[in-house]
Scaffold this active site. Structure first.
Site, PDB file in Angstrom:
ATOM      1  N   HIS A  29     -33.422 -28.294  -4.396  1.00 35.06           N
ATOM      2  CA  HIS A  29     -32.450 -28.224  -5.492  1.00 35.06           C
ATOM      3  C   HIS A  29     -31.066 -27.888  -4.945  1.00 35.06           C
ATOM      4  CE1 HIS A  29     -31.623 -27.371  -9.910  1.00 35.06           C
ATOM      5  NE2 HIS A  29     -30.523 -26.897  -9.317  1.00 35.06           N
ATOM      6  N   HIS A  31     -26.882 -29.491  -5.314  1.00 39.40           N
ATOM      7  CA  HIS A  31     -25.932 -30.452  -5.876  1.00 39.40           C
ATOM      8  C   HIS A  31     -25.003 -30.872  -4.749  1.00 39.40           C
ATOM      9  CE1 HIS A  31     -27.031 -29.699 -10.122  1.00 39.40           C
ATOM     10  NE2 HIS A  31     -27.382 -28.509  -9.636  1.00 39.40           N
ATOM     11  N   HIS A 209     -32.849 -29.828 -15.282  1.00 42.52           N
ATOM     12  CA  HIS A 209     -32.502 -28.416 -15.417  1.00 42.52           C
ATOM     13  C   HIS A 209     -32.986 -27.919 -16.775  1.00 42.52           C
ATOM     14  CE1 HIS A 209     -29.986 -29.295 -12.028  1.00 42.52           C
ATOM     15  NE2 HIS A 209     -29.343 -28.145 -12.055  1.00 42.52           N
ATOM     16  N   GLU A 212     -32.570 -22.147 -17.387  1.00 41.51           N
ATOM     17  CA  GLU A 212     -31.597 -21.342 -16.652  1.00 41.51           C
ATOM     18  C   GLU A 212     -30.797 -20.513 -17.652  1.00 41.51           C
ATOM     19  OE1 GLU A 212     -27.950 -21.874 -13.405  1.00 41.51           O
ATOM     20  OE2 GLU A 212     -28.534 -23.576 -14.658  1.00 41.51           O
ATOM     21  N   ASP A 290     -28.887 -24.208  -4.677  1.00 48.81           N
ATOM     22  CA  ASP A 290     -28.123 -24.758  -5.803  1.00 48.81           C
ATOM     23  C   ASP A 290     -26.761 -25.287  -5.335  1.00 48.81           C
ATOM     24  OD1 ASP A 290     -27.802 -25.473  -8.436  1.00 48.81           O
ATOM     25  OD2 ASP A 290     -27.592 -23.447  -9.215  1.00 48.81           O
TER      26      ASP A 290
END
Length: 346
Positions: A29, A31, A209, A212, A290
């Site tokens: 995971h 980005h 997602h 969260e 992340d």
């Protein structure tokens, strides 16, 4: 915390923490643009004479107030990435950084919205440049990268359909999945079902997602409405044990980002983070960063902090990595190679 865990924590010394930091790691995971080192983005902005100085603190790190402002700063940083060459250079910088932290396999979220504006032909050009840079990094550092195409939730369902078309048209050994990111508080998971169905029909694996910022219901919606096999974060499932048990029973893998969650205030501190509770209850958990420079973390930091907080030793973290390898969206040949690298050297 049980006595055995307390003792493991008490017994940890610097040598063991060093071994833990240096374990080979599988990260599911990240980005892509969110992995960009600030110095890289500042340098590119200077080259292009683009003023995004408000996106940085005086020390050169990224500056933002909260999650929504983080998304704005993220998009400001991304705005300096204009051409396929820019993204190729970014890929080189990101993978060098990941390899330094012992990552041997990484999946990253890529958005056609930022790479060609959702146009399939333009997306192919950007993708080719990124893949070429990833191949060079694999030869140089031994790190394998794979891409997950990302609809951005707060851009809405219509743009998500265009993104899914880009994903479907480039599905294969390198583009291996579809996974929605963005502002979880916008709309419902089911609003994006068309895009996910399109990706599924193209043979892509699915994640999104959820959990969260919204609670357990959002996690259940992700599983039931989008039929994903992995969930990004998913940590607020802990507030409903029936949802936790559902995740365990259906073998849904969570892409957990502890440092990110603590930095953004999802949980007040790492010792109050539920990753260990979820693992002990049978949920498949993995560890990722992340957007590491935004959240002042690295994979080495994550591993050492988990060891110090929950007593996770080399055996537990190796098992976590094997779980991640098993949940990776790559082909079986790549998976077998990753698993071989995770075995302790003789």
């Amino acid at each position: 915390m049980d006595e055995e865990t307390r003792q493991r924590i008490a017994d940890m010394d610097e040598e063991q923490l060093h071994r833990i930091a240096n374990l080979p790691k599988v990260e599911l995971h990240t980005h892509f643009e969110g992995c960009a080192p600030p110095v890289f983005i500042r340098g590119l902005a200077a080259e292009k004479k683009i003023d995004i100085s408000k996106a940085f603190k005086a020390d050169g790190s990224y500056a933002y107030r909260d999650f929504v402002h983080f998304l704005e700063v993220y998009e400001a940083a991304t705005s300096v990435l204009k051409t396929p060459e820019d993204f190729a250079r970014l890929c080189t910088a990101v993978l060098e950084q990941s390899a330094e932290n012992g990552v041997i396999y990484q999946e990253t979220f890529l958005s056609p919205d930022f790479c060609g504006g959702g146009d399939v032909a333009a997306w192919r050009e950007y993708l080719h440049a990124i893949q070429e840079a990833a191949s060079v990094a694999e030869r140089a550092h031994g790190i394998v990268l794979r891409g997950i195409v990302t609809p951005i939730r707060h851009f809405g369902p219509d743009k998500a359909k265009r993104t899914a078309l880009c994903a479907a048209e480039t599905a294969g050994d390198w583009i291996v999945g579809l996974g929605m990111g963005g502002d979880e508080n916008k709309g419902k998971q089911r609003d994006f079902a068309y895009a996910f169905d399109m990706a599924r029909e193209a043979g892509l694996r699915l994640t999104t997602h959820a959990g969260e910022w919204r609670g357990p219901e959002e996690v259940r919606d992700a599983v039931n409405d989008l039929r994903v096999e992995r969930i990004g974060h998913g940590v607020r499932a802990i507030y409903d044990l029936a949802t936790v048990d559902m995740l365990a029973e259906r073998e849904i893998t969570l892409e957990v980002c502890p440092g990110s969650n603590v930095f953004l205030g999802v949980f007040p501190s790492l010792d109050q983070h539920p990753i260990d509770q979820l693992r002990r209850r049978g949920v498949k958990v993995t560890v990722s960063t992340d957007d590491p420079p935004f959240f002042h973390t690295t994979m080495r930091d994550e591993y050492v902090n988990l060891a110090k907080t929950f007593g996770w030793d080399e055996a537990i973290l190796t098992d976590i990595n094997k779980t991640a390898a098993g949940a990776a969206f790559c082909d079986q040949t790549t998976r077998d190679a990753i698993l071989k690298k995770l075995e302790p050297s003789s």
